[in-house]
Scaffold this motif. Sequence first.
Motif, short mmCIF file in Angstrom:
data_model
loop_
_atom_site.label_atom_id
_atom_site.label_comp_id
_atom_site.label_asym_id
_atom_site.label_seq_id
_atom_site.Cartn_x
_atom_site.Cartn_y
_atom_site.Cartn_z
N VAL A 44 13.05 -64.33 -7.37
CA VAL A 44 13.02 -65.16 -8.36
C VAL A 44 13.43 -64.59 -9.77
CG1 VAL A 44 11.64 -66.58 -9.64
CG2 VAL A 44 11.45 -66.57 -7.10
N LEU A 45 12.86 -63.36 -10.00
CA LEU A 45 13.21 -62.59 -11.12
C LEU A 45 13.81 -61.53 -11.08
CD1 LEU A 45 9.90 -63.13 -13.17
CD2 LEU A 45 11.71 -64.10 -13.73
N PRO A 46 14.72 -60.97 -12.09
CA PRO A 46 15.32 -59.38 -11.97
C PRO A 46 14.39 -58.34 -11.91
CG PRO A 46 15.86 -60.25 -14.09
CD PRO A 46 14.97 -61.44 -13.28
N ASP A 47 14.71 -57.05 -11.34
CA ASP A 47 13.86 -56.09 -11.45
C ASP A 47 13.59 -55.64 -12.88
OD1 ASP A 47 13.84 -55.90 -8.86
OD2 ASP A 47 15.38 -54.05 -8.86
N GLY A 48 12.55 -55.36 -13.41
CA GLY A 48 11.94 -54.90 -14.73
C GLY A 48 12.11 -53.46 -14.81
N PRO A 49 11.19 -53.01 -16.06
CA PRO A 49 10.82 -53.85 -17.12
C PRO A 49 11.91 -54.42 -17.99
CG PRO A 49 10.41 -51.64 -17.84
CD PRO A 49 11.03 -51.71 -16.28
N LEU A 50 11.58 -55.34 -19.07
CA LEU A 50 12.22 -55.48 -19.99
C LEU A 50 11.81 -54.90 -21.21
CD1 LEU A 50 12.51 -59.52 -19.35
CD2 LEU A 50 14.12 -57.79 -18.43
N ASN A 51 12.86 -54.77 -22.12
CA ASN A 51 12.43 -53.97 -23.54
C ASN A 51 12.88 -54.74 -24.61
OD1 ASN A 51 11.81 -51.40 -22.02
ND2 ASN A 51 13.94 -51.37 -21.46
N ALA A 52 12.05 -54.76 -25.53
CA ALA A 52 12.16 -55.53 -26.64
C ALA A 52 12.00 -55.02 -27.94
CB ALA A 52 11.83 -56.97 -26.66
N THR A 53 12.26 -55.47 -29.18
CA THR A 53 11.96 -54.83 -30.39
C THR A 53 10.84 -55.86 -31.11
OG1 THR A 53 13.43 -55.59 -31.70
CG2 THR A 53 13.55 -53.33 -30.85
N LEU A 54 10.03 -55.14 -32.00
CA LEU A 54 9.03 -55.91 -32.83
C LEU A 54 9.75 -57.12 -33.72
CD1 LEU A 54 6.03 -56.25 -33.59
CD2 LEU A 54 6.74 -54.66 -35.69
N GLY A 55 9.36 -58.56 -33.61
CA GLY A 55 10.02 -59.47 -34.25
C GLY A 55 11.21 -60.09 -33.61
N GLY A 56 11.61 -59.44 -32.47
CA GLY A 56 12.61 -59.91 -31.82
C GLY A 56 12.42 -61.14 -30.90
N THR A 57 13.60 -61.29 -30.05
CA THR A 57 13.40 -62.43 -29.02
C THR A 57 13.67 -62.10 -27.66
OG1 THR A 57 14.16 -64.36 -30.64
CG2 THR A 57 14.38 -64.77 -28.49
N MET A 58 13.02 -62.45 -26.59
CA MET A 58 13.15 -62.43 -25.15
C MET A 58 13.39 -63.48 -24.47
SD MET A 58 14.08 -60.46 -22.79
CE MET A 58 13.64 -58.55 -23.64
N VAL A 59 14.52 -63.43 -23.47
CA VAL A 59 14.64 -64.44 -22.40
C VAL A 59 14.51 -63.93 -21.24
CG1 VAL A 59 16.21 -66.31 -21.75
CG2 VAL A 59 16.40 -65.62 -24.08
N PHE A 60 13.30 -64.63 -20.60
CA PHE A 60 13.20 -64.14 -18.96
C PHE A 60 13.89 -65.08 -18.34
CE2 PHE A 60 9.32 -63.46 -21.66
CZ PHE A 60 9.01 -62.15 -21.13
N THR A 61 15.09 -64.42 -17.77
CA THR A 61 15.97 -65.55 -16.97
C THR A 61 15.72 -65.31 -15.50
OG1 THR A 61 17.57 -65.06 -18.83
CG2 THR A 61 18.36 -65.76 -16.61
N THR A 62 15.71 -66.69 -14.67
CA THR A 62 15.31 -66.36 -13.29
C THR A 62 16.87 -66.07 -12.72
OG1 THR A 62 15.53 -68.87 -12.94
CG2 THR A 62 13.51 -67.93 -13.38
N THR A 63 16.64 -65.67 -11.57
CA THR A 63 17.83 -65.46 -10.68
C THR A 63 18.39 -66.86 -9.81
OG1 THR A 63 16.53 -64.69 -8.71
CG2 THR A 63 17.49 -63.20 -10.47
N LEU A 64 17.60 -67.71 -9.87
CA LEU A 64 17.76 -68.97 -9.30
C LEU A 64 19.04 -69.85 -9.67
CD1 LEU A 64 14.01 -70.29 -9.04
CD2 LEU A 64 15.38 -68.97 -7.25
N THR A 65 19.54 -70.50 -8.54
CA THR A 65 20.81 -71.48 -9.24
C THR A 65 20.07 -72.67 -9.27
OG1 THR A 65 22.16 -70.29 -7.68
CG2 THR A 65 22.84 -72.43 -8.15
N PRO A 66 20.69 -73.45 -10.22
CA PRO A 66 20.20 -74.65 -10.74
C PRO A 66 20.28 -75.71 -9.58
CG PRO A 66 21.35 -73.88 -12.74
CD PRO A 66 21.55 -72.98 -11.59
#
Length: 519
Positions: A35-57
């Motif tokens: 459902v989700l890719p391997d993590g972890p995801l890294n982001a910076t303070l004040g930024g934006t993160m998109v949690f993208t699934t691996t599913l086909t619409p």
Amino acid sequence: MIIFTSLPKCPYNISQLQEAVLPIMVICLTKGAGVLPDGPLNATLGGTMVFTTTLTPPEKPFTFVEWKFGDQSIISTNTNATADYEGRVTLFISTGSLELRNLVLSDSGEYRVLIIPQGGSILEGTIRLEVYGEQIFHFSTDLVEFNSSISLKCSASGISLSFLWLNSSSEVIQSDRVQLTDGGATLTIVNVTRYDQGPYECHVFNPVNSDTSEPLTLSISYGPENVNLNVKVSKGYYLEGSNISLSCSAVSRPAAQFYWLLNGAYLNDTGPEFKLVNIQMSQSGNYSCQAFNNKTLRYETSQSSAVTVLERISGTAVTPSTNLPIEGNSVNLTCDAAAGSIFTSLWKKDDSDLILTDNMALYEENRVLSFKSLNNTDSGKYSCEISNPVSNDKAQYIMIVKYGPENVQIKGPSKIDFGKTLTLTCSAESEPSATYTWTLNGTEIYSSSVFTKVITELSDSGSYTCQAMNNIAERTSSAVHQVTVTAILGETSGCSAGCIAGIVIACLAVCAAAGGGGY
């Protein structure tokens, strides 16, 4: 910032790695069950993160999608975002993905998604997010100079951290008003001033790494102070009907509100600009403005500015205390106006500046010219100019001093023969002209300046007196002129028998006297 993108799995001693680097990610590789890719995801303070699934619409929308942070629900297809995430998240129904914005340090952790497709089995996946950076939190919003205190807390991830606070790139030093606590992570300023506004930065470091937060500037309310009133084209005196503009300024944050006062009483006008249109004398007085700061709740009043409104001078006239100025008497000439305020008076005589003599004096701010005892030389044209700072006007008065008669003189012969015409002329210095009366040996004989008579009698000899009279001044003056009538022997024309006998007797008497003398 140092980021490890690959680490051993969780059974390894991760705490040992955390002691070595700052900041560091704690990574346990987690499969998202497709459902989700391997993590972890890294982001910076004040930024934006998109949690993208691996599913086909899918052809048909998912029956249900929900995202959680730990055990806390973030958002789902059935519910809106919870309070902590309101305005920061967007759920993409077609793919089940999630966008998280304005990241803070506390957003670091494990995220889980639950998806139920149409007619399918439940899908579930987890992934970890690490947010890196430093963040300053402050616990006061409305700061008032000299009244408020502020605490700034620096938050950062890592171990063996040291904190250094900077104010406009200068190190913040502890003092009576400045306190550093929690190992330097918290900065407290007591009784803030406007110079404490920053910007502040928190510099965090350990032996192997360092980072600095975004700058934070405090909003500190102060004032009002240095309240100043300014009058455009300040003259002090203004002509009635003029327009006057006043302005008020103050050092204040936020901008001050302004109120206007006349002689200490509040007017209805507010704002930094105040205009007086078609001003009247009743609006004269001391104007001032008052500044008010609705944050500090403080007032301060400006200096006052005097505004004096004057009426234009008009209807000027010179008025004598009597219409009959007579030599030797006193008289006052008063210069005044029908309208307007008089500040100065200037007198002239015969178009030249008036030079005061011993018998003159000025009173009542030079508006009254006083003559103690008039002389005939005081006659002339007197003009007066009165003025104030906004206007002037003038008037004149011709004064003719009544005097005399004086220096009475009689012109004519002292001897005259029988039959001749005697003409005597009388003159005198007088204003107005004198009237004349003649007397001969005390008997009034004529009224005119010129006396004419044909000599027919010896009795026409004698003292001729001319009396001159000034009817206005009610004064008289006289002169006496002696006239002797002479006769030529043998010329008897006009002489009576008695007259001739008298002459003969007079001659015999003279001859006898001469004979007695030896002739």
